[in-house]
Design an enzyme around this catalytic site. Structure first.
Site, PDB file in Angstrom:
ATOM      1  CD  GLU A 430      89.857  -7.191   8.706  1.00  0.00           C
ATOM      2  OE1 GLU A 430      90.471  -7.975   9.464  1.00  0.00           O
ATOM      3  OE2 GLU A 430      90.214  -6.981   7.539  1.00  0.00           O
ATOM      4  N   GLY A 431      86.333 -10.554  10.885  1.00  0.00           N
ATOM      5  CA  GLY A 431      85.680 -11.327  11.931  1.00  0.00           C
ATOM      6  C   GLY A 431      84.248 -10.859  12.080  1.00  0.00           C
TER       7      GLY A 431
END
Length: 572
Positions: A430-431
């Site tokens: 998620e980044g």
């Protein structure tokens, strides 16, 4: 592996950090009465410990299995997931017009924390579906909302996020997946995605994939990307899953941890008949996907809290029963030794600080839902902190848990190693946390000309007048932020990660101070809880806050030292 939900801690934060009574004073959240809040907090903990925790070890040891017919989960998972759906746990924060309960996101945050502590790998199936709901709620057409939202909100169908491709990695703009219009409102999707969490499984009747793809003539990079809803099964006239769409999982990854979560390679349109429907505007895919990603990033930060709680509980239990050596002439449990106590108190302080940060951000998101623009801006500012600092804490606390166990922590049978293996992915997906730091200094610091951060730091100063270390760290964060805003791009990015950690310590120190004040003003608390809470808060303020001040040098050092070596020298 047992799990005892931290009900007293969660309820305390809901009262004093989230201030959920203020949310309930507004019509949209009026159902969040004290009795209902108490029932949800206690019920969620009981559900997680009773249904999910017993499956944690089999999920780790057996895990998800792939075959040409699809992905299956171990025995007991389908029944537990059905119990989750039937209990309505996924509907808490869903919009009422599509079958949700319309309660504050903060209450859903409590549920997700408990599920993650009890069984992180399994809980991932619940993590992305709310993000898919948010993307459809904010960007989907009325037809898509009416067709797909009710079953997603209930959990009868699950949602996924499809961004990453093997050649692109974090460079989403380099994707190659294509979407060609069919002339009837649908598109034909072709391409392959990797690292798709619960991209296939046998727990629900349908899976709703949100897929980024490029339409004909779409510009290069992220500007030409659109978002599509692509179901595993197409629906019949009655809205029931019927014909298989041209979507399949071609393999699942063999991972370090989260073995109960199938991480899938998904192939779309191998036979040229995969159908999808546009979500939002054509070429507006990144804006729609970021709605989903921001929700997911808050939940990933919460996973750090979940694993930190589980690791701390296990380490405390072990330290209390492990007798080794002697103190004052008698055999002693290792909990009596100063270094073990140092580790355990650090684990507790970090876990409680990260939980307070995650809950506070969720509460700001709830206030944004009520129309509070300042709260929305603050939630945006806090999101990279929750994701990065929360997951860094999860890794540190899980590692400390192994250390408390000593040599037995390195042995799989104790379960301490699983916590570390499971949480190690959280700073990556998620980044990555580096991307979160870049987002903080590249976008969030400059919001309202720096006014969003300034307003937050002003509140910290007002509440920390008798905490000199916290005041000094707040002044340092202010000065570093001003420095980074005027620095070159490379210098700003070079200092971004230490600055994110330092700023997180400021916010967490502030939230721990607020809890100390609340302890003095609330009667009837369990004495043991109050004593533990006071000790953990003071430990964070007295040791973790001063420790973070040492990051200032790295945050302002610039990029020169990072480029003192050429590429060949790195290999020397």
């Amino acid at each position: 592996m047992s799990y005892t939900p931290p009900v007293a801690e969660q309820s305390f934060l809901l009262r004093h950090i989230v201030r959920i009574d203020e949310l309930a004073a507004h019509a949209p959240f009026a159902e969040a009465t004290p009795d209902l809040v108490e029932a949800i907090v206690e019920g969620a903990g009981a559900f997680a410990s009773g249904e999910f925790a017993p499956l944690n070890r089999i999920g780790d040891q057996v895990g998800a299995k792939w075959s040409p017919d699809g992905v299956t989960l171990p025995q007991g998972f389908r029944e537990a997931y059905r119990a989750y759906v039937e209990g309505g746990w996924g509907t808490l924060a869903g919009p009422t017009e599509h079958g949700g309960q319309g309660l504050p996101l903060t209450l859903a945050t409590v549920v997700m924390e408990d599920l993650g502590s009890a069984n992180m790998g399994f809980s991932l199936i619940m993590m992305l579906t709310p993000g898919a709901v948010e993307a459809l709620k904010h960007h989907g057409s009325e037809t898509l909302q009416q067709t797909w939202l009710p079953k997603l909100i209930s959990g009868e169908w699950t949602g996924t996020m499809n961004l990453t491709e093997s050649q692109a990695g974090s460079d989403v703009g380099a994707l190659k997946t294509r979407a060609v219009p069919n002339g009837d409102g649908s598109f034909t999707i072709t391409g392959q995605k990797i690292f798709i969490t619960f991209g296939d499984h046998d727990l629900a009747d349908n899976i709703v994939h949100l897929v980024l793809a490029r339409t004909p003539g779409g510009a290069a990079g992220t500007r030409g990307i659109s978002l599509f809803l692509v179901p595993k099964f197409l629906l019949d006239a009655d809205g029931r899953p019927a014909q298989a769409n041209d979507v399949r999982c071609v393999s699942i990854e063999h991972k370090m941890g989260i073995h109960a979560s199938p991480t899938c390679v998904m192939s779309y349109g191998d036979e040229g008949r995969c159908r999808g429907w546009l979500i939002g505007e054509e070429h507006g895919g990144m804006r729609a996907m970021f709605t989903m990603m921001n929700n997911a990033r808050l939940n990933v930060g919460l996973q750090g809290v979940s694993i930190a709680e589980a690791a701390t509980q296990q380490a405390v239990a072990y330290a209390r029963q492990r007798v080794q050596g002697a103190r004052e002439g008698a055999p002693a449990a290792i909990l009596g030794y100063p270094d073990v106590r140092r580790m355990l108190l650090r684990m507790k302080a970090l876990t409680q600080a990260a939980r307070a940060l995650a809950y506070y951000a969720a509460g700001q998101t709830d206030r944004a839902t009520l129309g509070d623009a300042a709260a929305k801006a603050r939630a945006d500012l806090l999101t990279p902190l929750v994701k990065a600092y929360g997951t860094d804490i999860g890794v540190e606390v899980a590692s400390l848990g192994v250390q408390v166990h000593g040599g037995m922590g390195f042995i799989e049978e104790t379960g301490a190693a699983q916590h570390l293996r499971d949480i190690r992915i959280a700073p990556i997906y998620e980044g990555t946390n580096g991307i979160q730091a870049a987002d903080l200094v590249g976008r969030k610091l400059s919001m309202d000309g720096g006014g969003v951060l300034a307003a937050l730091l002003a509140e910290v100063r007002a509440d920390a007048v008798d905490e000199p270390a916290l005041l000094a760290l707040t002044d340092s964060a202010d000065a570093i932020a001003r420095h980074l805003l005027s620095a070159s791009a490379d210098d700003r990015l070079a200092g971004s990660y230490p600055f994110l950690t330092l700023l997180s310590a400021v916010v967490c120190g502030w939230l721990m101070k607020r809890q100390l004040v609340a302890l003095d003003g609330e009667e009837g608390l369990d004495p043991a809880f109050a004593t533990m809470k006071r000790a953990a808060a003071r430990f964070y303020l007295d040791q973790m806050v001063p420790e973070a001040s040492g990051l200032a040098a790295a945050a302002t050092a610039g990029a020169a030292a990072l480029y003192a070596l050429d590429e060949e020298a790195f290999a020397a």
